[in-house]
Motif scaffolding. Sequence first.
Motif, PDB file in Angstrom:
ATOM      1  N   ALA A  96       0.933  -1.147   0.075  1.00 40.72           N
ATOM      2  CA  ALA A  96       0.169   0.021   0.023  1.00 40.72           C
ATOM      3  C   ALA A  96       0.885   1.139   0.064  1.00 40.72           C
ATOM      4  N   CYS A  97       2.054   1.063   0.571  1.00 37.06           N
ATOM      5  CA  CYS A  97       2.928   2.476   0.974  1.00 37.06           C
ATOM      6  C   CYS A  97       3.520   2.769  -0.524  1.00 37.06           C
ATOM      7  N   ALA A  98       3.857   1.597  -1.034  1.00 39.03           N
ATOM      8  CA  ALA A  98       4.503   1.731  -2.377  1.00 39.03           C
ATOM      9  C   ALA A  98       3.464   2.327  -3.544  1.00 39.03           C
ATOM     10  N   ILE A  99       2.490   1.720  -3.439  1.00 39.11           N
ATOM     11  CA  ILE A  99       1.524   2.239  -4.381  1.00 39.11           C
ATOM     12  C   ILE A  99       1.268   3.836  -4.101  1.00 39.11           C
ATOM     13  N   LEU A 222       7.429   6.469   7.519  1.00 40.08           N
ATOM     14  CA  LEU A 222       7.782   5.740   8.181  1.00 40.08           C
ATOM     15  C   LEU A 222       7.164   5.637   9.835  1.00 40.08           C
ATOM     16  N   PRO A 223       6.759   6.793  10.524  1.00 40.65           N
ATOM     17  CA  PRO A 223       5.855   6.434  11.650  1.00 40.65           C
ATOM     18  C   PRO A 223       4.591   5.855  11.385  1.00 40.65           C
ATOM     19  N   THR A 224       3.774   6.334  10.267  1.00 37.98           N
ATOM     20  CA  THR A 224       2.482   5.847   9.947  1.00 37.98           C
ATOM     21  C   THR A 224       2.747   4.296   9.667  1.00 37.98           C
ATOM     22  N   LEU A 225       3.700   3.931   8.989  1.00 31.61           N
ATOM     23  CA  LEU A 225       3.760   2.488   8.553  1.00 31.61           C
ATOM     24  C   LEU A 225       3.955   1.820   9.927  1.00 31.61           C
ATOM     25  N   MET A 226       5.033   2.174  10.689  1.00 25.18           N
ATOM     26  CA  MET A 226       5.059   1.412  12.153  1.00 25.18           C
ATOM     27  C   MET A 226       3.921   1.350  12.915  1.00 25.18           C
ATOM     28  N   VAL A 227       2.995   2.300  12.898  1.00 24.26           N
ATOM     29  CA  VAL A 227       1.983   2.495  13.894  1.00 24.26           C
ATOM     30  C   VAL A 227       0.973   1.298  12.987  1.00 24.26           C
ATOM     31  N   LEU A 228       0.892   1.405  11.764  1.00 23.48           N
ATOM     32  CA  LEU A 228      -0.123   0.483  11.089  1.00 23.48           C
ATOM     33  C   LEU A 228       0.145  -1.016  11.401  1.00 23.48           C
ATOM     34  N   ALA A 229       1.695  -1.346  11.434  1.00 27.24           N
ATOM     35  CA  ALA A 229       2.103  -2.575  11.491  1.00 27.24           C
ATOM     36  C   ALA A 229       2.042  -3.221  12.840  1.00 27.24           C
ATOM     37  N   ILE A 230       2.249  -2.302  13.679  1.00 31.90           N
ATOM     38  CA  ILE A 230       1.901  -2.314  15.294  1.00 31.90           C
ATOM     39  C   ILE A 230       0.601  -2.916  15.378  1.00 31.90           C
ATOM     40  N   ILE A 231      -0.548  -2.079  14.851  1.00 29.34           N
ATOM     41  CA  ILE A 231      -1.900  -2.437  15.143  1.00 29.34           C
ATOM     42  C   ILE A 231      -1.877  -3.849  14.474  1.00 29.34           C
ATOM     43  N   GLN A 232      -1.502  -4.066  13.165  1.00 33.97           N
ATOM     44  CA  GLN A 232      -1.707  -5.318  12.634  1.00 33.97           C
ATOM     45  C   GLN A 232      -1.084  -6.679  13.588  1.00 33.97           C
ATOM     46  N   VAL A 233      -0.171  -6.428  14.345  1.00 28.33           N
ATOM     47  CA  VAL A 233       0.504  -7.303  15.163  1.00 28.33           C
ATOM     48  C   VAL A 233      -0.398  -7.461  16.265  1.00 28.33           C
ATOM     49  N   LYS A 300       5.669   4.860  22.539  1.00 31.64           N
ATOM     50  CA  LYS A 300       7.192   5.291  22.439  1.00 31.64           C
ATOM     51  C   LYS A 300       7.420   5.730  20.993  1.00 31.64           C
ATOM     52  N   ILE A 301       6.977   5.011  19.926  1.00 33.54           N
ATOM     53  CA  ILE A 301       7.709   5.592  18.401  1.00 33.54           C
ATOM     54  C   ILE A 301       6.979   6.716  17.877  1.00 33.54           C
ATOM     55  N   ASN A 302       5.633   6.761  18.447  1.00 33.90           N
ATOM     56  CA  ASN A 302       5.082   7.770  17.702  1.00 33.90           C
ATOM     57  C   ASN A 302       4.662   9.236  18.671  1.00 33.90           C
ATOM     58  N   GLY A 303       5.028   8.849  20.115  1.00 35.65           N
ATOM     59  CA  GLY A 303       4.553   9.731  21.068  1.00 35.65           C
ATOM     60  C   GLY A 303       2.736   9.980  21.027  1.00 35.65           C
ATOM     61  N   GLN A 304       2.359   8.899  20.579  1.00 35.46           N
ATOM     62  CA  GLN A 304       0.682   9.013  20.652  1.00 35.46           C
ATOM     63  C   GLN A 304       0.233   7.438  20.832  1.00 35.46           C
ATOM     64  N   SER A 305      -0.738   7.368  21.533  1.00 38.71           N
ATOM     65  CA  SER A 305      -1.238   6.187  21.938  1.00 38.71           C
ATOM     66  C   SER A 305      -2.137   5.675  20.618  1.00 38.71           C
TER      67      SER A 305
END
Lengths: 307, 296
Positions: A96-99, A222-233, A300-305
């Motif tokens: 999705a990010c590459a698209i 990157l922050p958006t990607l990380m947060v979405l990945a974390i949610i998926q985990v 921790k990563i995004n400063g946002q819960s």
Amino acid sequence: MEVAKRSKKRRYLTKGQLVLLGMTLPSILLITVFCYLPMSGWIYSFFDYRIGYKLSNSEFVGLANFRYAFGDTYVLKVIGNTLIISFLGMLNLPIACAIAILLSEVRFSKFRRAVQTVITLPNFISWVIVYSIAFALFSTDGLITSLIASITGQAPTATLLSNPATAKLFMVGLNIWKSAGYSSIIFFASITGIDPELYDAAKVDGAGRWHQIKFITVPSLLPTLMVLAIIQVGFILNNGFEQFYCFVNPVIRDQIEVLDYYVYRLGMLQNDVPLSTAVSMCKTFVSVVLVFSVNKLAKKINGQSVI
Amino acid sequence: MTKKKISGREMLFQICMIILFVVLFIICFYPFYYIFIASISNPQSVTSTSIRFLPIQPTLSNFRKVLELNGIWRSFIVSLARTVIGTMVTLLFTSMLAFTLTQKELPCRKFFYRFAVVSMYINAGLIPWYLTMRSLHLKDSFLVYILPTALSAYCLVLVKTYIESIPTALEESARIDGAGYFSIYWKIILPVCMPILAAVIVFTAVGQWNSWTDNLLLVDDNNLRTLQLTLLEYLNRANNIASQARTGGAVVDGSNITPFTLRMTITMVVTLPILIVYPFMQKYFIKGIMIGAVKG
């Protein structure tokens, strides 16, 4: 100040508070009944319960169902399927990010919008319809099956719908087809939010497109990607039930049976209520722990819960 | 981007990108096009492989035959009813709770909010849920389509975030004029929140239209069957139905309907409502995702 506080405490609810409570409690009641009340059913996992009998007549078996669930090799296989399909499904995000990155580099805005519209569409149809389409395209006399056969010059030994070797990949592929376009919307939004001055400055410094993407766009996403990945985990044990209910068949069942389908089969088709409940309980417990620890990480990563 | 002259390298890049996205476009669009042309082709001269780009002897008779099939119209009405009623109920409860949760005067405000949000992550499991619904006498009841989804925690967060972004001066001036909480909610908050409520409507309505697990588990009554489950059942036994349609009274003009055409036509009937409203709803769900992405 203190006196005022104390006298307020002693007073009954004000009219405003009553109105607010009257508007709040019906919704809270709905949540209680439809989300929390079903948890009372967890008690079945500790009994040797059969549908149609009374719980009071059932034998208390303690943790026997849990022990069985963890000792059974088939349950382990189901957990394995769940994890593999979920992890492969996370490819959805980089795609999705590459698209989003590549499409936003295209100059023709009408073309951009048309592509965006169409790649989002599959997200809005049900799995039944996806199944119907897949059946038409990939079954023995399906269009794509025959197309592949005419290219390779030999009849396929198994179609994608009933090939155990590729079943997991096929499920993941369909899932990505359905959701990648939709996920890319978030990345589009993030890209629009990047300060254009950054790009101007980079251009002045002689950065080409590749360098702009590498040093501005990707780090901004990157922050958006990380947060979405974390949610998926956090939701790694939830593959959904509908996709697997539609696509499951005897040939590929042990390849694509995931927890969400397994608890259905156990409980509704084999009437093993206690074991199904025990598996659901463990699943929910692990999910909640994952979601909350993952939320801490996102903070921790995004400063946002995330929650 | 503002450069007028396109260099050769740039041109090459644009062409590659356009080829890439045309391929992507086709991958996402062609399946829908395929069921469309298959559903309007003459069933006698079409097989799943002979049809690729254009319909063969276009006809609308497939739709007429499918709509004559037993139960399709009824299922359509059921699905439509659950979509309309379910969406309105969800909208009412979700927006009302979102509003009261932003009011400082509400007792236990923090607790209620946590209580609602945590429900997003709690899943009792299929069987406990099924047994609870059964004990609440929701089995074979239309209410099972409406009540369990009447409060969406995700949409609650969306609406609450939106209400918090509205300037409080609006509410305060209404309160000075003597308006109570309910009239503030009804006359001020609801109209102002229209953009985000539109997103909630889109999410909920699509979810309701596409939903069938509740039907599968809890509703055996044919009069309450949803269109999605009807489609699934027809898919799994399309061969029988086609032979029924051939021998039964449904066939009027003598041209038969094949299992393939039957499957494709029913699929089209179920997909069409989504395809029709999709262009209108696009901008609303994008707004919803944006707010959702910020707040989770």
